[in-house]
Scaffold this motif. Structure first.
Motif, PDB file in Angstrom:
ATOM      1  N   UNK A  35       2.609  -6.701  11.475  1.00 48.32           N
ATOM      2  CA  UNK A  35       1.448  -6.915  10.595  1.00 48.32           C
ATOM      3  C   UNK A  35       1.345  -5.918   9.437  1.00 48.32           C
ATOM      4  N   UNK A  36       1.845  -4.660   9.547  1.00 48.06           N
ATOM      5  CA  UNK A  36       1.737  -3.762   8.384  1.00 48.06           C
ATOM      6  C   UNK A  36       2.469  -4.254   7.147  1.00 48.06           C
ATOM      7  N   UNK A  37       3.412  -5.191   7.334  1.00 49.59           N
ATOM      8  CA  UNK A  37       4.125  -5.730   6.175  1.00 49.59           C
ATOM      9  C   UNK A  37       3.144  -6.378   5.185  1.00 49.59           C
ATOM     10  N   UNK A  38       2.016  -6.890   5.692  1.00 51.08           N
ATOM     11  CA  UNK A  38       1.005  -7.493   4.810  1.00 51.08           C
ATOM     12  C   UNK A  38       0.505  -6.457   3.804  1.00 51.08           C
ATOM     13  N   UNK A  39       0.234  -5.223   4.276  1.00 45.96           N
ATOM     14  CA  UNK A  39      -0.212  -4.161   3.374  1.00 45.96           C
ATOM     15  C   UNK A  39       0.862  -3.843   2.335  1.00 45.96           C
ATOM     16  N   UNK A  40       2.118  -3.844   2.773  1.00 43.07           N
ATOM     17  CA  UNK A  40       3.208  -3.573   1.838  1.00 43.07           C
ATOM     18  C   UNK A  40       3.262  -4.639   0.746  1.00 43.07           C
ATOM     19  N   UNK A  41       3.110  -5.907   1.141  1.00 42.44           N
ATOM     20  CA  UNK A  41       3.156  -7.000   0.160  1.00 42.44           C
ATOM     21  C   UNK A  41       2.007  -6.896  -0.839  1.00 42.44           C
ATOM     22  N   UNK A  42       0.791  -6.605  -0.344  1.00 39.81           N
ATOM     23  CA  UNK A  42      -0.344  -6.423  -1.255  1.00 39.81           C
ATOM     24  C   UNK A  42      -0.071  -5.267  -2.221  1.00 39.81           C
ATOM     25  N   UNK A  43       0.459  -4.176  -1.689  1.00 38.49           N
ATOM     26  CA  UNK A  43       0.727  -3.024  -2.539  1.00 38.49           C
ATOM     27  C   UNK A  43       1.773  -3.302  -3.591  1.00 38.49           C
ATOM     28  N   UNK A  44       2.862  -3.966  -3.194  1.00 39.55           N
ATOM     29  CA  UNK A  44       3.920  -4.293  -4.158  1.00 39.55           C
ATOM     30  C   UNK A  44       3.392  -5.232  -5.241  1.00 39.55           C
ATOM     31  N   UNK A  45       2.565  -6.228  -4.822  1.00 41.73           N
ATOM     32  CA  UNK A  45       1.989  -7.129  -5.811  1.00 41.73           C
ATOM     33  C   UNK A  45       1.122  -6.398  -6.821  1.00 41.73           C
ATOM     34  N   UNK A  46       0.325  -5.451  -6.322  1.00 41.26           N
ATOM     35  CA  UNK A  46      -0.501  -4.666  -7.233  1.00 41.26           C
ATOM     36  C   UNK A  46       0.315  -3.792  -8.160  1.00 41.26           C
ATOM     37  N   UNK A  47       1.388  -3.207  -7.635  1.00 43.30           N
ATOM     38  CA  UNK A  47       2.243  -2.362  -8.468  1.00 43.30           C
ATOM     39  C   UNK A  47       2.903  -3.152  -9.590  1.00 43.30           C
ATOM     40  N   UNK A  48       3.368  -4.352  -9.264  1.00 39.56           N
ATOM     41  CA  UNK A  48       3.996  -5.191 -10.287  1.00 39.56           C
ATOM     42  C   UNK A  48       2.989  -5.549 -11.377  1.00 39.56           C
ATOM     43  N   UNK A  49       1.786  -5.917 -10.955  1.00 39.64           N
ATOM     44  CA  UNK A  49       0.764  -6.333 -11.921  1.00 39.64           C
ATOM     45  C   UNK A  49       0.308  -5.171 -12.796  1.00 39.64           C
ATOM     46  N   UNK A  50       0.273  -3.969 -12.245  1.00 42.10           N
ATOM     47  CA  UNK A  50      -0.287  -2.827 -12.964  1.00 42.10           C
ATOM     48  C   UNK A  50       0.779  -1.873 -13.479  1.00 42.10           C
ATOM     49  N   UNK A  51       2.000  -2.364 -13.601  1.00 43.16           N
ATOM     50  CA  UNK A  51       3.101  -1.477 -13.989  1.00 43.16           C
ATOM     51  C   UNK A  51       2.867  -0.809 -15.340  1.00 43.16           C
ATOM     52  N   UNK A  52       2.101  -1.468 -16.211  1.00 46.05           N
ATOM     53  CA  UNK A  52       1.867  -0.901 -17.537  1.00 46.05           C
ATOM     54  C   UNK A  52       0.612  -0.041 -17.600  1.00 46.05           C
ATOM     55  N   UNK A  53      -0.072   0.157 -16.480  1.00 48.07           N
ATOM     56  CA  UNK A  53      -1.298   0.958 -16.465  1.00 48.07           C
ATOM     57  C   UNK A  53      -1.168   2.022 -15.377  1.00 48.07           C
ATOM     58  N   UNK A  54      -0.469   3.070 -15.655  1.00 50.87           N
ATOM     59  CA  UNK A  54      -0.112   4.045 -14.635  1.00 50.87           C
ATOM     60  C   UNK A  54      -1.302   4.618 -13.865  1.00 50.87           C
ATOM     61  N   UNK A  55      -2.407   4.973 -14.507  1.00 53.80           N
ATOM     62  CA  UNK A  55      -3.499   5.550 -13.716  1.00 53.80           C
ATOM     63  C   UNK A  55      -4.045   4.597 -12.660  1.00 53.80           C
TER      64      UNK A  55
END
Length: 223
Positions: A35-55
């Protein structure tokens, strides 16, 4: 958000079918392990979306690290004998991360008179918007309550506010005279425009609000 809910229900239904048809698959054990893989997927999705906004990468990055660490434990890669070190290690890492991020944010605060980076961690803050012709602000709020007060739009052309909220409540106080453009990515949270009137005159200054909301609420209100 509906896409995530729909995908989650489809996966859950498929797992229940497998559990009924192939009892030897031991689906509950597999869920408990992975089940922790779900957290990883959410985190990766957020990182991809916010790649241009470092803070704004703090929350997705934390979710990715936490999910990865939990996956190592639940899959048996990290032995159970290490459990007694997990809580002290997490506390030390969280403290070091908060201190480092706060220090970096403080150094950068004076870099530009029309751009600001603000961080609120486990506190209540009232933030006054800088009065410039064109402004950009980035707010990261973690387990906090924040109120961002905009000035009257006299002499202003555009203001942009980028919000990342995790377990927080953020109110954006908007006086009359601003046009509003609002977009949000909600994960177990919501963003609301509760302004009683909407400015439609294209000659009026515009306020652009973009937010990533995780277990939080972002609300536009009047003074």
């Amino acid at each position: 958000m509906r896409l995530w809910i729909g995908a989650g229900l489809l996966i859950l239904g498929a797992l229940l079918f497998v559990d009924r048809l192939v009892p030897s698959a031991n689906v509950p054990h597999l869920i408990a392990m992975w089940w922790p893989i779900v957290l990883v997927l959410f985190g990766v999705g957020g990182l991809i979306r916010l790649a241009s906004h470092r803070p704004a990468l703090l929350v997705p990055l934390a979710m990715t690290i936490l999910g990865g660490a939990l996956a190592l434990r639940t899959t048996g890669v990290v032995p159970s004998s290490m459990d007694r070190f997990i809580l002290p290690l997490l506390a030390c890492m969280a403290g070091a991360g908060f201190l480092g991020f706060a220090a970096a944010n403080r150094r950068k605060a004076a870099d530009s008179p029309v751009a600001g980076r603000m961080t609120s961690i486990a506190e209540s803050r009232k933030i006054s918007w800088p009065h410039h012709e064109r402004s950009l602000a980035q707010l990261v709020s973690v387990l906090s309550g924040c109120a961002v007060e905009l000035p009257k739009p006299d002499g202003l052309k555009e203001a942009r506010l980028e919000i990342t909220a995790f377990g927080s409540a953020v109110d954006v106080v908007v006086p009359q005279g601003w046009r509003i453009e609002m977009s949000s990515r909600n994960i177990l949270g919501r963003s609301r425009n509760r302004l009683s009137t909407v400015e439609t005159d294209p000659s009026k200054p515009i306020l652009i609000v973009e937010s990533l909301v995780i277990g939080s609420g972002v609300t536009l209100i009047r003074p």
